[in-house]
Design an enzyme around this catalytic site. Structure first.
Site, PDB file in Angstrom:
ATOM      1  CG  ASN A   1      -7.560  -4.952   0.746  1.00 31.54           C
ATOM      2  OD1 ASN A   1      -7.079  -3.845   0.650  1.00 31.54           O
ATOM      3  ND2 ASN A   1      -7.293  -6.149   0.923  1.00 31.54           N
TER       4      ASN A   1
ATOM      5  CG  HIS B   1      -1.821  -0.944   1.256  1.00 28.16           C
ATOM      6  ND1 HIS B   1      -3.041  -1.353   0.393  1.00 28.16           N
ATOM      7  CD2 HIS B   1      -1.868  -2.291   1.968  1.00 28.16           C
ATOM      8  CE1 HIS B   1      -3.661  -2.310   0.781  1.00 28.16           C
ATOM      9  NE2 HIS B   1      -3.025  -3.163   1.478  1.00 28.16           N
TER      10      HIS B   1
ATOM     11  CE1 TYR C   1      -1.935  -5.206   8.330  1.00 27.04           C
ATOM     12  CE2 TYR C   1      -2.837  -3.066   8.143  1.00 27.04           C
ATOM     13  CZ  TYR C   1      -2.682  -4.482   7.681  1.00 27.04           C
ATOM     14  OH  TYR C   1      -3.261  -4.817   6.360  1.00 27.04           O
TER      15      TYR C   1
END
Length: 713
Positions: free
Chosen positions: A172, A99, A386
């Site tokens: 997404n 990303h 993350y």
């Protein structure tokens, strides 16, 4: 003995003496001076507009390094140079591994109704309440410098600044993923990224490493159907869906739990481009998606999505054919309808790309009371990864103190220090429990209002084991393919054929086609024929026999969702000198009434003079505004202008591409010479609309609502 260079004649300069400064004025006129080497110096007109260092020290000269003499070595003591160049050296933070190329905007989420019966999440308690939001769209495989229209998954990450903390819905534009367990995430990303020995291809999956990996991972097959479909080359961020991918939990005030899947549905409908268009758009405008979102929001055409929920209980989960914790599966909307509960509107672009779009940190772990996790193994791994990624990328644990990441609600904790700490605790107490009183004691736990994890019963052996309920890898892949229109199925077959044609190793191509036979035999045979295989490989051995009796889901098709408006789309109008003004004005009025955008393309950027003497400015020069960047086109020319266009390669490409890409084409009879030159004169179909008649502009715009004339051969 070295011969000293004769100094060059000094230009006339005012440097060396104080420039005259005008009295402060509202207009703040720029005072420009010339330096010893002829360089430009722009001089402050007062204290309020003077340049300083980061420490606030006024800068006398921002054009020259401090040095010994005019041509001598630079001095280490030049603190302004060191600060400036050091900051420049470090102004690029490590880009996201995935990303990396993204674009974002601010907006709000508005709740339609109270959902207190199913969740205690504060954001869903009051009808009509608005919550600040920040949304980042992205591609997955490419680096920051890659093109917008690569065939790829698109990230759709939403940060909601709720009254009880930040909630990140990190999803997404495709509701499933390649893998079922997060331990395989490094492998899928390594496989799709540029091959490590050669450093290419960039932002492309059409190479051996990617297809070798996915052909050996049957669980990827469903996701491959989506990525090879038109969903992977969206026309705009504004015209694509978003999904949170995983199954989450909702928990209400009574502690009751339900499962939930999140959907974002674009209010302006869905739209994609053709592969040939994507390739050409990437050459004409690699920032196509970025420019589209910027232009839409800055012109007041605010993109909007509805948040929809699929909410279900344990009984549904137990009876559903597939495991709801499997991230490679969907629940078809026809089986469980999507309930709209609110709207997301993007109405403001960022003030600074780096500070907001680049520094924003999304973490799947960021949830609020009333939302909870499930045991989806991919989600569990993302919750760890993350946070670790953001700490690495943004330099330390204090990335939440950056304004774009900071919550809008009150917050208090005992965390301190670390790199780039900007909000440090005040006072003596930095721990709990403590026996201090008053404000000095610091924050305390809130057992009633604090976040409660749902007490799901867990048990079993500690093992590395994939659930057997995850083993059906082909049934939903076939469902997706059979739910598409014939046009979309052909696009999927063409995409597989193109990508696999770039694979050098024959065994990889054969293995992939063998897998496809388990999903849909028709698709596999189309791909095999496209690759020129003498024989179609035998189906690979599936872990679970695929179920080809699943009912088609029309909701999975883009083309089955008809648009009732062309709003938000863009028309390209190619004009020449002497073009009929009445036609141009009628078309312009019809486009504006539709709330679409009209962009004028002319032989020169200065524009053209119409037949009534009116000068029509151009937004694009012919050659700089190819038809691929427009949703529909029109050519309005004089006979003389059309004759010139017929000899202009860019004009011939303009109409040829529009025809081949099945776009609606508005025209006037005078362009017959251009159509003849392109070989299209005898190929005119219902997708061509004559604009010379009364009301023709309105009819043309209405026809364009179909987006493509798919019947064109």
């Amino acid at each position: 003995m070295a011969v000293p260079r004769k100094p060059a004649a000094k230009p006339k300069t005012r440097r060396g003496r104080q420039p005259a400064r005008p009295a402060a004025a509202k207009s703040r006129p720029t005072v420009t001076d010339t330096g010893n080497g002829g360089e430009t110096h722009q001089v402050a007109t007062g204290v309020s507009d003077r340049l300083t260092t980061q420490q606030g020290v006024p800068v006398a000269d921002d054009q020259n390094t401090l040095r010994v003499g005019e041509r001598g070595p630079a001095l280490l003591e030049d603190f302004h140079f060191r600060e400036k160049i050091f900051h420049f050296d470090h102004e690029r933070i490590p880009e996201r591994v995935v990303h990396a190329r993204g674009y974002a905007a601010h907006g709000f989420f508005e709740n339609y109704e109270s959902l207190s019966d199913i969740t205690r999440a504060d954001i869903f308690q009051r009808r009509g309440e608005r919550t600040q939001a920040f949304v980042r769209f992205s591609t997955v495989a490419g680096s920051k410098g890659s093109v917008d229209l690569a065939r790829d998954v698109r990230g759709f990450a939403v940060k909601l600044y709720t009254k009880e903390g930040n909630w990140d819905l990190v999803g997404n534009n495709i509701p499933v993923f390649f893998i079922q367990d997060a331990i395989k995430f490094p492998d899928i990303i390594h496989a799709v990224k540029p091959e490590p020995d050669r450093g290419f291809p960039q932002a492309q999956s059409a190479h051996d490493n990617f297809w070798d990996f996915v052909s050996l991972m049957p669980e990827s097959t469903h996701m491959l159907m989506w990525v090879m479909s038109d969903r992977a080359i969206p026309r705009s961020f504004r015209f694509m869906e978003g999904f949170a991918v995983h199954t989450f939990r909702f928990v209400n005030a009574a502690g009751e739990s339900r499962f939930v899947k999140f959907h974002w549905k674009p209010k302006q409908g869905m739209q994609s481009v053709l592969w040939d268009e994507a390739v050409k758009i990437n050459g004409a405008d690699p920032d196509f998606h970025r420019r589209d979102l910027w232009n839409a929001i800055t012109s007041g055409d605010f993109p909007e999505w509805e948040l929809g929920l699929q909410v279900f209980d344990d009984a549904f989960a137990d009876s559903f054919e597939f495991d709801v914790l499997d991230p490679t599966k969907i629940i078809p909307e026809e089986v469980l309808p999507v309930r709209p509960v609110g709207r997301l509107v993007l109405d403001r672009m960022v003030d600074n790309f780096f500070a907001e779009t680049e520094q924003v940190a999304f973490c799947t772990q960021n949830i609020v009371p009333g939302v909870d996790f499930t045991n989806d193994p991919l989600l569990q791994g993302r919750n760890f990864s993350y946070l670790d990624t953001q700490i690495k990328r943004l330099g330390g644990p204090n990335f939440t103190q950056l304004p774009i990441n900071a919550p809008k609600c009150p917050f208090a904790h005992f965390q301190q220090d670390g790199h780039m700490a900007m909000m440090n605790p005040v006072g003596r107490v930095n721990f709990e429990p403590n026996s201090y009183t008053g404000d000095e004691r610091g924050p305390r736990e809130d057992p009633d209002g604090g976040f409660p994890s749902f007490p799901a019963p867990e048990g079993g052996d500690k093992r590395r084991l994939r659930a057997s309920s995850f083993a059906d890898h082909y049934s939903q892949a076939g469902l997706f393919y059979r739910s598409q229109t014939a046009v979309e199925q052909q696009h999927i077959a063409d995409a597989f054929t193109f990508e696999l044609s770039k694979v050098e190793r024959t065994e990889i191509r054969e293995r992939m086609v063998a897998n496809l036979r388990n999903a849909d035999d028709d698709l596999a045979h189309r791909v095999a024929a496209g690759l020129g295989m003498a024989t179609v490989p035998r189906p690979s051995e599936p872990a679970v026999t695929p179920d080809h009796s699943l009912l088609a889901s029309p909701a999975l098709s883009i083309l089955l969702r008809e648009l009732d408006s062309f709003a938000g789309r863009k028309f390209g109008l190619l004009v020449t000198d002497g073009a009929p003004a009445a036609v141009v004005k009628a078309l312009t009025a019809a486009v504006r009434a539709e709330k679409a955008v009209l962009e004028v393309i002319a032989p020169t950027i200065d524009g053209v003079d119409l037949d009534d003497g009116t000068h029509l400015p151009a937004q694009q020069m012919l050659g700089g505004g190819p038809s691929v960047v427009y949703d529909a086109v029109a050519v309005v020319a004089s006979a003389e202008g059309a004759a010139t266009l017929a000899e202009t390669p860019a004009a011939k490409d303009f109409v040829t591409d529009a025809h081949n890409h099945k776009k609606f084409v508005g025209h006037v009879p005078a362009i017959s010479a251009l159509l003849a030159a392109t070989g299209l004169a005898d190929k005119i179909d219902d997708g061509y609309v004559d604009l010379s008649g009364r009301g023709a502009g309105k009819r043309f715009v209405e026809a364009c609502r179909a987006v493509r004339h798919w019947e064109r051969l």
